[in-house]
Write a protein that holds these residues in place. Structure first.
Motif, PDB file in Angstrom:
ATOM      1  N   GLU A  58     -89.232  16.485  21.616  1.00  0.00           N
ATOM      2  CA  GLU A  58     -90.102  15.403  20.701  1.00  0.00           C
ATOM      3  C   GLU A  58     -89.825  14.147  21.460  1.00  0.00           C
ATOM      4  O   GLU A  58     -90.100  13.242  22.223  1.00  0.00           O
ATOM      5  CB  GLU A  58     -89.812  15.276  19.259  1.00  0.00           C
ATOM      6  CG  GLU A  58     -91.483  14.980  18.997  1.00  0.00           C
ATOM      7  CD  GLU A  58     -92.137  14.886  17.465  1.00  0.00           C
ATOM      8  OE1 GLU A  58     -92.489  13.904  16.951  1.00  0.00           O
ATOM      9  OE2 GLU A  58     -91.441  15.536  17.306  1.00  0.00           O
ATOM     10  N   ARG A  59     -88.150  13.427  20.749  1.00  0.00           N
ATOM     11  CA  ARG A  59     -87.916  11.885  21.799  1.00  0.00           C
ATOM     12  C   ARG A  59     -88.319  11.607  22.771  1.00  0.00           C
ATOM     13  O   ARG A  59     -88.465  10.732  23.257  1.00  0.00           O
ATOM     14  CB  ARG A  59     -86.775  11.219  20.942  1.00  0.00           C
ATOM     15  CG  ARG A  59     -86.159  10.896  21.114  1.00  0.00           C
ATOM     16  CD  ARG A  59     -84.612  10.732  20.953  1.00  0.00           C
ATOM     17  NE  ARG A  59     -84.063   9.442  21.213  1.00  0.00           N
ATOM     18  CZ  ARG A  59     -84.345   8.157  20.934  1.00  0.00           C
ATOM     19  NH1 ARG A  59     -85.373   7.572  21.214  1.00  0.00           N
ATOM     20  NH2 ARG A  59     -83.387   7.080  21.918  1.00  0.00           N
ATOM     21  N   PHE A  65     -94.000   8.914  27.213  1.00  0.00           N
ATOM     22  CA  PHE A  65     -95.160   8.497  27.650  1.00  0.00           C
ATOM     23  C   PHE A  65     -95.330   7.702  26.373  1.00  0.00           C
ATOM     24  O   PHE A  65     -96.032   6.298  26.771  1.00  0.00           O
ATOM     25  CB  PHE A  65     -95.986   9.928  26.597  1.00  0.00           C
ATOM     26  CG  PHE A  65     -96.088  10.309  27.300  1.00  0.00           C
ATOM     27  CD1 PHE A  65     -96.858  10.421  28.599  1.00  0.00           C
ATOM     28  CD2 PHE A  65     -95.165  12.121  28.021  1.00  0.00           C
ATOM     29  CE1 PHE A  65     -97.379  12.343  29.486  1.00  0.00           C
ATOM     30  CE2 PHE A  65     -95.062  12.611  29.139  1.00  0.00           C
ATOM     31  CZ  PHE A  65     -96.069  13.132  29.888  1.00  0.00           C
ATOM     32  N   GLY A  66     -94.577   7.284  25.305  1.00  0.00           N
ATOM     33  CA  GLY A  66     -94.758   5.882  24.713  1.00  0.00           C
ATOM     34  C   GLY A  66     -94.117   4.531  25.471  1.00  0.00           C
ATOM     35  O   GLY A  66     -94.754   3.597  24.979  1.00  0.00           O
ATOM     36  N   PRO A  73    -100.577   0.105  32.680  1.00  0.00           N
ATOM     37  CA  PRO A  73    -102.120   0.797  33.439  1.00  0.00           C
ATOM     38  C   PRO A  73    -101.913   1.549  34.597  1.00  0.00           C
ATOM     39  O   PRO A  73    -102.446   2.536  34.593  1.00  0.00           O
ATOM     40  CB  PRO A  73    -102.509  -0.934  34.592  1.00  0.00           C
ATOM     41  CG  PRO A  73    -102.080  -1.688  33.240  1.00  0.00           C
ATOM     42  CD  PRO A  73    -100.825  -1.757  32.717  1.00  0.00           C
ATOM     43  N   GLU A  74    -100.957   1.674  35.321  1.00  0.00           N
ATOM     44  CA  GLU A  74    -100.137   2.238  36.310  1.00  0.00           C
ATOM     45  C   GLU A  74     -99.964   3.561  35.684  1.00  0.00           C
ATOM     46  O   GLU A  74    -100.112   4.889  36.162  1.00  0.00           O
ATOM     47  CB  GLU A  74     -99.071   1.851  37.065  1.00  0.00           C
ATOM     48  CG  GLU A  74     -99.726   0.639  38.022  1.00  0.00           C
ATOM     49  CD  GLU A  74     -99.826   1.454  39.327  1.00  0.00           C
ATOM     50  OE1 GLU A  74     -99.992   2.791  40.146  1.00  0.00           O
ATOM     51  OE2 GLU A  74    -100.803   0.589  39.481  1.00  0.00           O
ATOM     52  N   GLY A  75     -99.233   3.490  34.152  1.00  0.00           N
ATOM     53  CA  GLY A  75     -98.791   4.699  34.146  1.00  0.00           C
ATOM     54  C   GLY A  75     -99.928   5.575  33.752  1.00  0.00           C
ATOM     55  O   GLY A  75    -100.691   6.528  33.429  1.00  0.00           O
ATOM     56  N   VAL A  76    -100.624   4.997  32.561  1.00  0.00           N
ATOM     57  CA  VAL A  76    -102.429   4.979  32.160  1.00  0.00           C
ATOM     58  C   VAL A  76    -102.959   6.046  33.741  1.00  0.00           C
ATOM     59  O   VAL A  76    -103.626   6.931  33.663  1.00  0.00           O
ATOM     60  CB  VAL A  76    -103.062   4.344  31.646  1.00  0.00           C
ATOM     61  CG1 VAL A  76    -104.272   4.762  31.595  1.00  0.00           C
ATOM     62  CG2 VAL A  76    -102.792   3.932  30.164  1.00  0.00           C
TER      63      VAL A  76
END
Length: 185
Positions: A58-59, A65-66, A73-76
């Motif tokens: 989970e970490r 993602f966090g 914006p590139e990650g989204v």
């Protein structure tokens, strides 16, 4: 993360260059080999997703993602593209995406000891520049794909839209930031 310099994922840097149209092959056979290699890696990546969903800590998931997706914006855009790829891939496989989505969400929620009910509805209509401009005027926002369509359209000027809807944005700023700022996601 710089697109050209990021480490190998499903695609190698050479694969990325080929898909962007930056590579010419000496023979048709070389190009067929490259396409086959990309297909094999995509399939292997799908099977890796099963392992990642069940065994990545989970970490580690939260850090990826966090830290690298949520505020970028590139990650989204990459996350949206992944969903788009899976949506089209399910269609190609003759599978109901809504069922896959429901099962995937149910699996993720079950890992947190919750049951989930998923409602999914897709209403399609042809993309049309005039309709999208009216929608932007009416609501003040569009999706990333709608903005991308307008950006590529010869009927609409991105600069005009920026002047009208994002007066505090410098037109020379990164297009991804502009799209993220003007979009609803």
């Amino acid at each position: 993360m710089d697109k050209a310099e990021r480490p190998r994922g499903i695609l190698s840097p050479a694969d990325r260059a080929y898909l962007r149209g930056e590579t010419e092959f000496e023979s048709d056979q070389s190009e067929r080999n490259a396409r086959a290699r990309i297909r094999e890696r995509l399939l292997a990546g799908l099977f890796d997703a099963d392992l990642l969903a069940s065994d990545l800590s989970e970490r580690d998931r939260e850090l990826v993602f966090g830290k690298h997706v949520g505020d970028d914006p590139e990650g989204v855009r990459a996350l949206i593209a992944a969903v788009a790829l899976l949506y089209r891939g399910a269609e190609d496989a003759g599978l109901a995406f809504e069922t896959l989505l429901e099962e995937g969400i149910s699996r993720a929620e079950a890992d947190r000891d919750y049951a989930a009910t998923v409602e999914f509805d897709v209403r399609r209509q042809p993309l049309d520049a005039d309709r999208l401009v009216r929608e932007l005027r009416r609501t003040g926002s569009l999706t990333l794909s709608e903005l991308a369509y307008l950006r590529e359209s010869d009927d609409v000027s991105l600069e005009r839209l920026l002047d009208e809807y994002a007066t505090d944005v410098d037109a020379d700023e990164d297009d991804d930031w502009v799209q993220a700022t003007m979009s609803r996601f």
